[in-house]
Design a protein around this motif. Structure first.
Motif, mmCIF file in Angstrom:
data_model
loop_
_atom_site.group_PDB
_atom_site.id
_atom_site.type_symbol
_atom_site.label_atom_id
_atom_site.label_comp_id
_atom_site.label_asym_id
_atom_site.label_seq_id
_atom_site.Cartn_x
_atom_site.Cartn_y
_atom_site.Cartn_z
ATOM 1 N N LEU A 45 -22.342 -14.468 -6.246
ATOM 2 C CA LEU A 45 -21.170 -14.357 -5.735
ATOM 3 C C LEU A 45 -21.218 -14.768 -4.331
ATOM 4 C CD1 LEU A 45 -20.797 -10.490 -6.835
ATOM 5 C CD2 LEU A 45 -19.663 -12.484 -7.996
ATOM 6 N N THR A 46 -20.052 -15.206 -3.921
ATOM 7 C CA THR A 46 -20.045 -15.723 -2.403
ATOM 8 C C THR A 46 -19.229 -14.694 -1.725
ATOM 9 O OG1 THR A 46 -20.233 -17.828 -3.067
ATOM 10 C CG2 THR A 46 -19.362 -17.575 -0.765
ATOM 11 N N VAL A 47 -19.802 -13.875 -0.777
ATOM 12 C CA VAL A 47 -19.135 -12.683 -0.133
ATOM 13 C C VAL A 47 -18.888 -12.968 1.391
ATOM 14 C CG1 VAL A 47 -20.131 -11.030 -1.952
ATOM 15 C CG2 VAL A 47 -21.346 -11.318 0.404
ATOM 16 N N VAL A 48 -17.881 -12.354 1.927
ATOM 17 C CA VAL A 48 -17.464 -12.701 3.201
ATOM 18 C C VAL A 48 -17.216 -11.420 3.760
ATOM 19 C CG1 VAL A 48 -16.222 -13.754 4.878
ATOM 20 C CG2 VAL A 48 -16.942 -15.067 3.075
ATOM 21 N N ASN A 49 -17.956 -10.940 4.906
ATOM 22 C CA ASN A 49 -17.264 -9.937 5.839
ATOM 23 C C ASN A 49 -16.149 -10.458 6.694
ATOM 24 O OD1 ASN A 49 -17.045 -7.756 7.300
ATOM 25 N ND2 ASN A 49 -18.789 -8.024 8.717
ATOM 26 N N ASP A 50 -14.967 -10.391 6.364
ATOM 27 C CA ASP A 50 -13.726 -10.799 7.219
ATOM 28 C C ASP A 50 -12.858 -9.479 7.651
ATOM 29 O OD1 ASP A 50 -12.798 -10.068 4.821
ATOM 30 O OD2 ASP A 50 -11.507 -11.770 4.209
ATOM 31 N N ALA A 51 -13.398 -8.290 7.232
ATOM 32 C CA ALA A 51 -12.728 -7.012 7.726
ATOM 33 C C ALA A 51 -13.207 -6.480 8.982
ATOM 34 C CB ALA A 51 -12.860 -5.964 6.727
ATOM 35 N N ILE A 52 -14.676 -6.360 9.240
ATOM 36 C CA ILE A 52 -15.142 -5.814 10.129
ATOM 37 C C ILE A 52 -15.884 -6.611 11.362
ATOM 38 C CG2 ILE A 52 -16.723 -3.821 10.911
ATOM 39 C CD1 ILE A 52 -14.580 -2.970 9.322
ATOM 40 N N ALA A 53 -15.413 -6.736 12.571
ATOM 41 C CA ALA A 53 -16.083 -7.847 13.676
ATOM 42 C C ALA A 53 -17.328 -7.044 14.270
ATOM 43 C CB ALA A 53 -14.884 -7.911 14.711
ATOM 44 N N GLN A 54 -18.292 -7.106 13.197
ATOM 45 C CA GLN A 54 -19.685 -6.773 13.662
ATOM 46 C C GLN A 54 -20.675 -7.043 12.512
ATOM 47 O OE1 GLN A 54 -18.814 -2.668 14.682
ATOM 48 N NE2 GLN A 54 -19.892 -1.865 13.095
ATOM 49 N N ASP A 55 -21.799 -6.816 12.613
ATOM 50 C CA ASP A 55 -22.905 -6.721 11.767
ATOM 51 C C ASP A 55 -22.894 -5.608 10.996
ATOM 52 O OD1 ASP A 55 -23.530 -9.283 12.802
ATOM 53 O OD2 ASP A 55 -25.592 -8.566 13.539
ATOM 54 N N ILE A 56 -22.760 -5.723 9.538
ATOM 55 C CA ILE A 56 -22.439 -4.353 8.764
ATOM 56 C C ILE A 56 -23.323 -4.229 7.650
ATOM 57 C CG2 ILE A 56 -20.024 -3.969 9.414
ATOM 58 C CD1 ILE A 56 -19.290 -4.981 6.658
ATOM 59 N N GLU A 57 -23.476 -2.976 7.113
ATOM 60 C CA GLU A 57 -24.328 -3.010 5.701
ATOM 61 C C GLU A 57 -23.431 -2.852 4.697
ATOM 62 O OE1 GLU A 57 -27.264 -0.201 5.895
ATOM 63 O OE2 GLU A 57 -27.464 0.164 3.511
ATOM 64 N N GLY A 58 -23.317 -3.599 3.633
ATOM 65 C CA GLY A 58 -22.558 -3.620 2.862
ATOM 66 C C GLY A 58 -23.193 -3.013 1.355
ATOM 67 N N ALA A 59 -22.236 -2.172 0.675
ATOM 68 C CA ALA A 59 -22.920 -1.554 -0.625
ATOM 69 C C ALA A 59 -22.198 -2.188 -1.747
ATOM 70 C CB ALA A 59 -22.622 0.069 -0.652
ATOM 71 N N LEU A 60 -22.952 -2.610 -2.867
ATOM 72 C CA LEU A 60 -22.505 -3.494 -3.963
ATOM 73 C C LEU A 60 -22.799 -2.660 -5.315
ATOM 74 C CD1 LEU A 60 -22.183 -7.218 -4.517
ATOM 75 C CD2 LEU A 60 -23.173 -5.629 -6.242
ATOM 76 N N ARG A 61 -21.739 -2.127 -5.934
ATOM 77 C CA ARG A 61 -21.968 -1.489 -7.221
ATOM 78 C C ARG A 61 -21.778 -2.418 -8.355
ATOM 79 N NH1 ARG A 61 -22.071 4.875 -7.955
ATOM 80 N NH2 ARG A 61 -23.148 5.238 -5.920
ATOM 81 N N PHE A 62 -22.766 -2.602 -9.211
ATOM 82 C CA PHE A 62 -22.729 -3.712 -10.144
ATOM 83 C C PHE A 62 -22.944 -3.007 -11.658
ATOM 84 C CE2 PHE A 62 -23.197 -7.419 -12.263
ATOM 85 C CZ PHE A 62 -24.371 -7.730 -12.951
ATOM 86 N N PRO A 63 -21.796 -2.785 -12.373
ATOM 87 C CA PRO A 63 -22.028 -2.265 -13.731
ATOM 88 C C PRO A 63 -22.708 -3.232 -14.737
ATOM 89 C CG PRO A 63 -19.712 -3.161 -13.388
ATOM 90 C CD PRO A 63 -20.562 -3.446 -12.317
ATOM 91 N N LEU A 64 -23.622 -2.602 -15.496
ATOM 92 C CA LEU A 64 -24.202 -3.386 -16.470
ATOM 93 C C LEU A 64 -23.674 -3.270 -17.822
ATOM 94 C CD1 LEU A 64 -27.994 -2.667 -15.515
ATOM 95 C CD2 LEU A 64 -26.525 -4.421 -14.576
ATOM 96 N N PRO A 65 -23.934 -3.899 -18.817
ATOM 97 C CA PRO A 65 -23.513 -4.141 -20.241
ATOM 98 C C PRO A 65 -23.828 -2.778 -20.915
ATOM 99 C CG PRO A 65 -24.428 -6.183 -20.107
ATOM 100 C CD PRO A 65 -24.857 -5.494 -18.603
ATOM 101 N N ASP A 66 -25.138 -1.998 -20.630
ATOM 102 C CA ASP A 66 -25.352 -0.954 -21.248
ATOM 103 C C ASP A 66 -26.763 -0.394 -20.436
ATOM 104 O OD1 ASP A 66 -27.991 -1.736 -22.299
ATOM 105 O OD2 ASP A 66 -26.532 -2.855 -23.813
ATOM 106 N N SER A 67 -26.900 0.945 -20.785
ATOM 107 C CA SER A 67 -28.059 1.586 -19.727
ATOM 108 C C SER A 67 -29.489 1.019 -20.304
ATOM 109 C CB SER A 67 -28.139 3.052 -20.126
ATOM 110 O OG SER A 67 -28.144 3.251 -21.589
ATOM 111 N N ASP A 68 -29.579 0.159 -21.291
ATOM 112 C CA ASP A 68 -30.853 -0.292 -21.756
ATOM 113 C C ASP A 68 -30.829 -1.804 -20.857
ATOM 114 O OD1 ASP A 68 -31.688 1.750 -23.360
ATOM 115 O OD2 ASP A 68 -30.801 0.754 -24.918
ATOM 116 N N ALA A 69 -29.874 -2.141 -20.124
ATOM 117 C CA ALA A 69 -30.001 -3.315 -19.486
ATOM 118 C C ALA A 69 -30.826 -3.196 -18.206
ATOM 119 C CB ALA A 69 -28.577 -4.087 -19.174
ATOM 120 N N THR A 70 -31.642 -4.464 -17.674
ATOM 121 C CA THR A 70 -32.329 -4.259 -16.500
ATOM 122 C C THR A 70 -32.055 -5.330 -15.614
ATOM 123 O OG1 THR A 70 -34.210 -3.230 -17.992
ATOM 124 C CG2 THR A 70 -34.612 -4.396 -15.949
ATOM 125 N N ILE A 71 -32.094 -5.027 -14.224
ATOM 126 C CA ILE A 71 -32.110 -6.069 -13.167
ATOM 127 C C ILE A 71 -33.331 -6.688 -12.883
ATOM 128 C CG2 ILE A 71 -31.379 -6.243 -10.582
ATOM 129 C CD1 ILE A 71 -28.927 -6.133 -12.195
#
Length: 691
Positions: free
Chosen positions: A51-77
């Motif tokens: 993914l190419t992500v851009v912080n174009d909403a907050i004019a400062q350095d921020i910490e982003g939170a990304l929630r990523f759903p997997l195919p099932d609970s047995d999947a592994t990052i």
């Protein structure tokens, strides 16, 4: 009531990249690339989401939170990358501590950890204003069998806002592929497929369908770094065909077993904590007799009890009535010594002057050993006598990990004592369980291979007996790893599997082919896929073969961190500066951009380590000295201070007494004055109460 074993599909969850706690501000995703690397013959897939992500909403350095759903609970990052920075896998507690420390210092850090079930959360810091960042996540998952004979998986990624450019690609080592996504026609290819979408939010996610190629190899190998990984999958149909060919050659019974009625041994824990399961044991006896009766014959029994000592309670080959009477007469008291199970198995598996050996046995215990000990299960009879385990009800206090470990080590099954019919069907053979009982390689007889720590298989080829059940789809999976490079031994070329079902046993021979001549872009992904598969099978094996949870935690954490995956034992942590790796004593990965600078900084700090330790000790001493000096000054000030009214007499009652007491005056008479005041206040009440 029959159990509902149908599986419901997980609902599609909106993919979110947000900033803020109370009010979530969605961040912009300008591009998305999804790549599937599949091995249909092994039912495995590696998903790479870029993914190419851009912080174009907050004019400062921020910490982003990304929630990523997997195919099932047995999947592994199994991969996490931000720009060119690659994450490292650390124990969960250390990863959380390092991330907190780095945020406090204001330095860039990101983590990826499991939130709950099939949802992972990734934190990104810092996200600079209007500066694009490329985030890459890699996920390992399995292809599921469908009713039409195909394989499929769905990546439930739905973007909250349309993404301008979305590309979905798929490669397969064997078989044909089809990509299905909303807004695009299904794309099908013999070994590769691609779909491009514009302004897509992917409602319903992306689905990959695969058809395995006819005659695809049962074992696949690929290189990853200086290691060669191989993995195999034997389908239910292939196992059934192998066992059917051996239908006329049943497995021999243990030496001394009577040729007539089946002989079942009962190992009953009669410690005080097991008293509540007496009625369950009686119900199991009735179920065993009924199950064997349905198969056209009766059954005889031998009852042993154990707590701190083991005792045979019936004659060998006793009737149902005699066994039930002896079981009902048991006295439950004392503690449990599980080490007695070794001698019980040896006695039950051998014939003597009192009668024939047992053909099967059932263990009824809560495994709450007073000394927290466990049996060795390596003595006589442990490889011949199947000992099935009756699990206590979930509401009871029991060491279930030890009980499951015993069943796994002895090649038997376990079932709840509260469901005696299910357990009796397993003991009698009416419901036969398919097990992988041994794995061998073409180097099993080689002493050098036996002692080579770099050569590992799952299950372990060094064991003469294992008990690995089939997966939910009826297939058996195995894997292994060996070293590559100069000085390494030759890799194995063949596997031998021994499978059993009830009284049948069959051998299956599998060839290990060399790594395929795959495309350059797919070669590293195939190696990574097989490495993660081997690690996950190893973690599953650890949970089954070790009964001590603490030992499992240590070994599983080491295996997960070595493979670089996010699991229940580990998290992925992303650092960017060489100082971050040195300050936290973390090894920088070789493919990290800061690796060369980290090596130089580590060498420089090693030279000045003594000076730094001395400076840290001085700083610590100065801090402690300053604190102690302040406390000494405060104590001296308090001890030298004059107390108003000290040593002066205190009058009883009146305003002077109250003022003197409030000021702490009165000297040695303060306590007596206080008691006098108390007595003077209490006397009228006492006088009033007197006759």
């Amino acid at each position: 009531r029959p159990k509902d074993r149908t599986k419901t599909r997980l609902p599609t969850m909106t993919f979110s990249l947000t900033y803020g706690e109370e009010h979530k501000h969605p961040l912009n995703i300008t591009r998305s690339d999804i790549h599937f690397e599949a091995i249909p013959s092994q039912r495995l897939c590696l998903i790479t989401l870029r993914l190419t992500v851009v912080n174009d909403a907050i004019a400062q350095d921020i910490e982003g939170a990304l929630r990523f759903p997997l195919p099932d609970s047995d999947a592994t990052i199994c991969g996490f990358q931000l720009g060119e920075d690659t994450a490292v896998s650390l124990p969960k507690t250390k990863a959380a501590a390092v991330a907190y420390k780095e945020r406090e210092k204001g330095r860039a850090v990101a983590t990826a950890a499991s939130v709950q079930g099939a949802v992972y959360e990734t934190t990104l810091f810092p996200l600079k204003y209007n500066e694009p960042k490329e985030l890459t996540l890699t996920c390992f998952t399995a292809l599921k069998g469908q009713a039409d004979g195909t394989l499929a998986l769905t990546l439930p990624v739905t973007f909250a806002l349309p993404v301008p450019h979305v590309t979905v690609r798929a490669n397969a080592l064997d078989g044909a592929l089809t990509i299905e996504a909303a807004g695009a026609l299904p794309q099908t290819g013999a070994a590769a497929a691609e779909a491009r979408l514009a302004a897509a939010s992917l409602p319903g996610g992306v689905t990959l369908r695969a058809v395995p190629a006819a005659g695809a190899p049962q074992v696949v190998s690929a290189a990853s770094g200086e290691r060669l990984y191989f993995t195999g999958c034997v389908s239910k149909e292939e196992i059934d065909a192998a066992l059917a060919s051996r239908a006329g050659t049943p497995r021999g019974a243990p030496p001394g077993t009577a040729c007539g009625a089946p002989h079942v041994g009962l190992f009953v824990d009669c410690s005080l904590s097991a008293a509540g399961r007496a009625q369950g044991a009686l119900a199991l006896l009735d179920a065993l007799d009924a199950a064997h009766g349905k198969l056209g014959g009766g059954c005889v029994y031998t009852l042993w009890s154990f707590s701190r000592v083991a005792t045979r309670r019936t004659a060998r080959g006793a009737s149902l009535a005699e066994t039930k009477a002896a079981l009902a007469a048991l006295r439950y008291d004392g503690g449990t010594d599980l080490r007695l199970l070794d001698s019980l198995i040896a006695e039950a598996a051998s014939a003597d002057e009192h009668g024939p050996a047992c053909s099967a046995a059932v263990l009824i215990s809560d495994a709450l050993d007073n000394l927290k000990a466990a049996p060795k299960l390596t003595g006589p009879g442990s490889a011949e006598l199947p000992v099935h385990v009756a699990l206590p009800p979930e509401a009871c206090n029991a060491n279930l990990s030890v009980l499951r470990w015993i069943a796994r080590q002895l090649g038997s099954a376990c079932a709840p004592l509260s469901e005696p019919d299910e357990l009796a069907a397993l003991v009698s053979g009416a419901t036969a369980q398919v097990l992988l009982t041994r794995l061998q390689t073409d180097q099993s007889d080689d002493v050098a291979a036996f002692e080579d720590d770099a050569f590992q298989t799952c299950p372990d080829f060094r064991l003469s007996h294992v008990a690995v059940p089939t997966d939910a789809d009826g297939s058996l999976r195995m894997s292994g790893v060996s070293a590559l490079g100069e000085g390494a031994r030759d890799a194995p070329t063949a596997l031998g599997l021994t499978v059993s079902r009830g009284g049948l046993r069959a051998n299956i021979e599998l060839a290990i082919p060399p790594p395929p001549a795959a495309l350059e872009s797919s070669g590293p992904l195939l190696g990574r896929l097989l490495q993660v598969q081997h690690t996950l099978l190893t973690l599953r094996e650890l949970r089954a073969t070790f009964w001590d949870p603490k030992q499992v935690e240590v070994l599983a954490t080491a295996a997960a961190c070595d493979a670089g995956i996010a699991s229940e034992h580990s998290s992925l942590l992303l650092l960017s500066l060489p100082e971050q790796f040195c300050d936290n004593e973390i090894a920088c990965p070789p493919d990290h951009p800061a690796h060369a600078r980290w090596l130089a900084l580590s060498a420089e700090r090693a030279k000045t380590e003594a000076e730094r330790e001395e400076a840290e000790a001085k700083a610590k001493h100065a801090k402690l000295h300053g604190l102690v000096k302040q406390l000494v000054g405060r104590y001296k000030e308090m001890s030298d201070a004059a107390v108003p009214g000290w040593g002066k007499p205190v009058n009883r009652g009146g305003r002077g007494t109250e003022e003197a007491m409030m000021l702490g005056g009165g000297g040695g008479r303060r306590g007596s004055a206080a008691r006098g005041v108390t007595r003077s206040c209490a006397m009228p009440a006492a006088s009033a109460a007197s006759p």
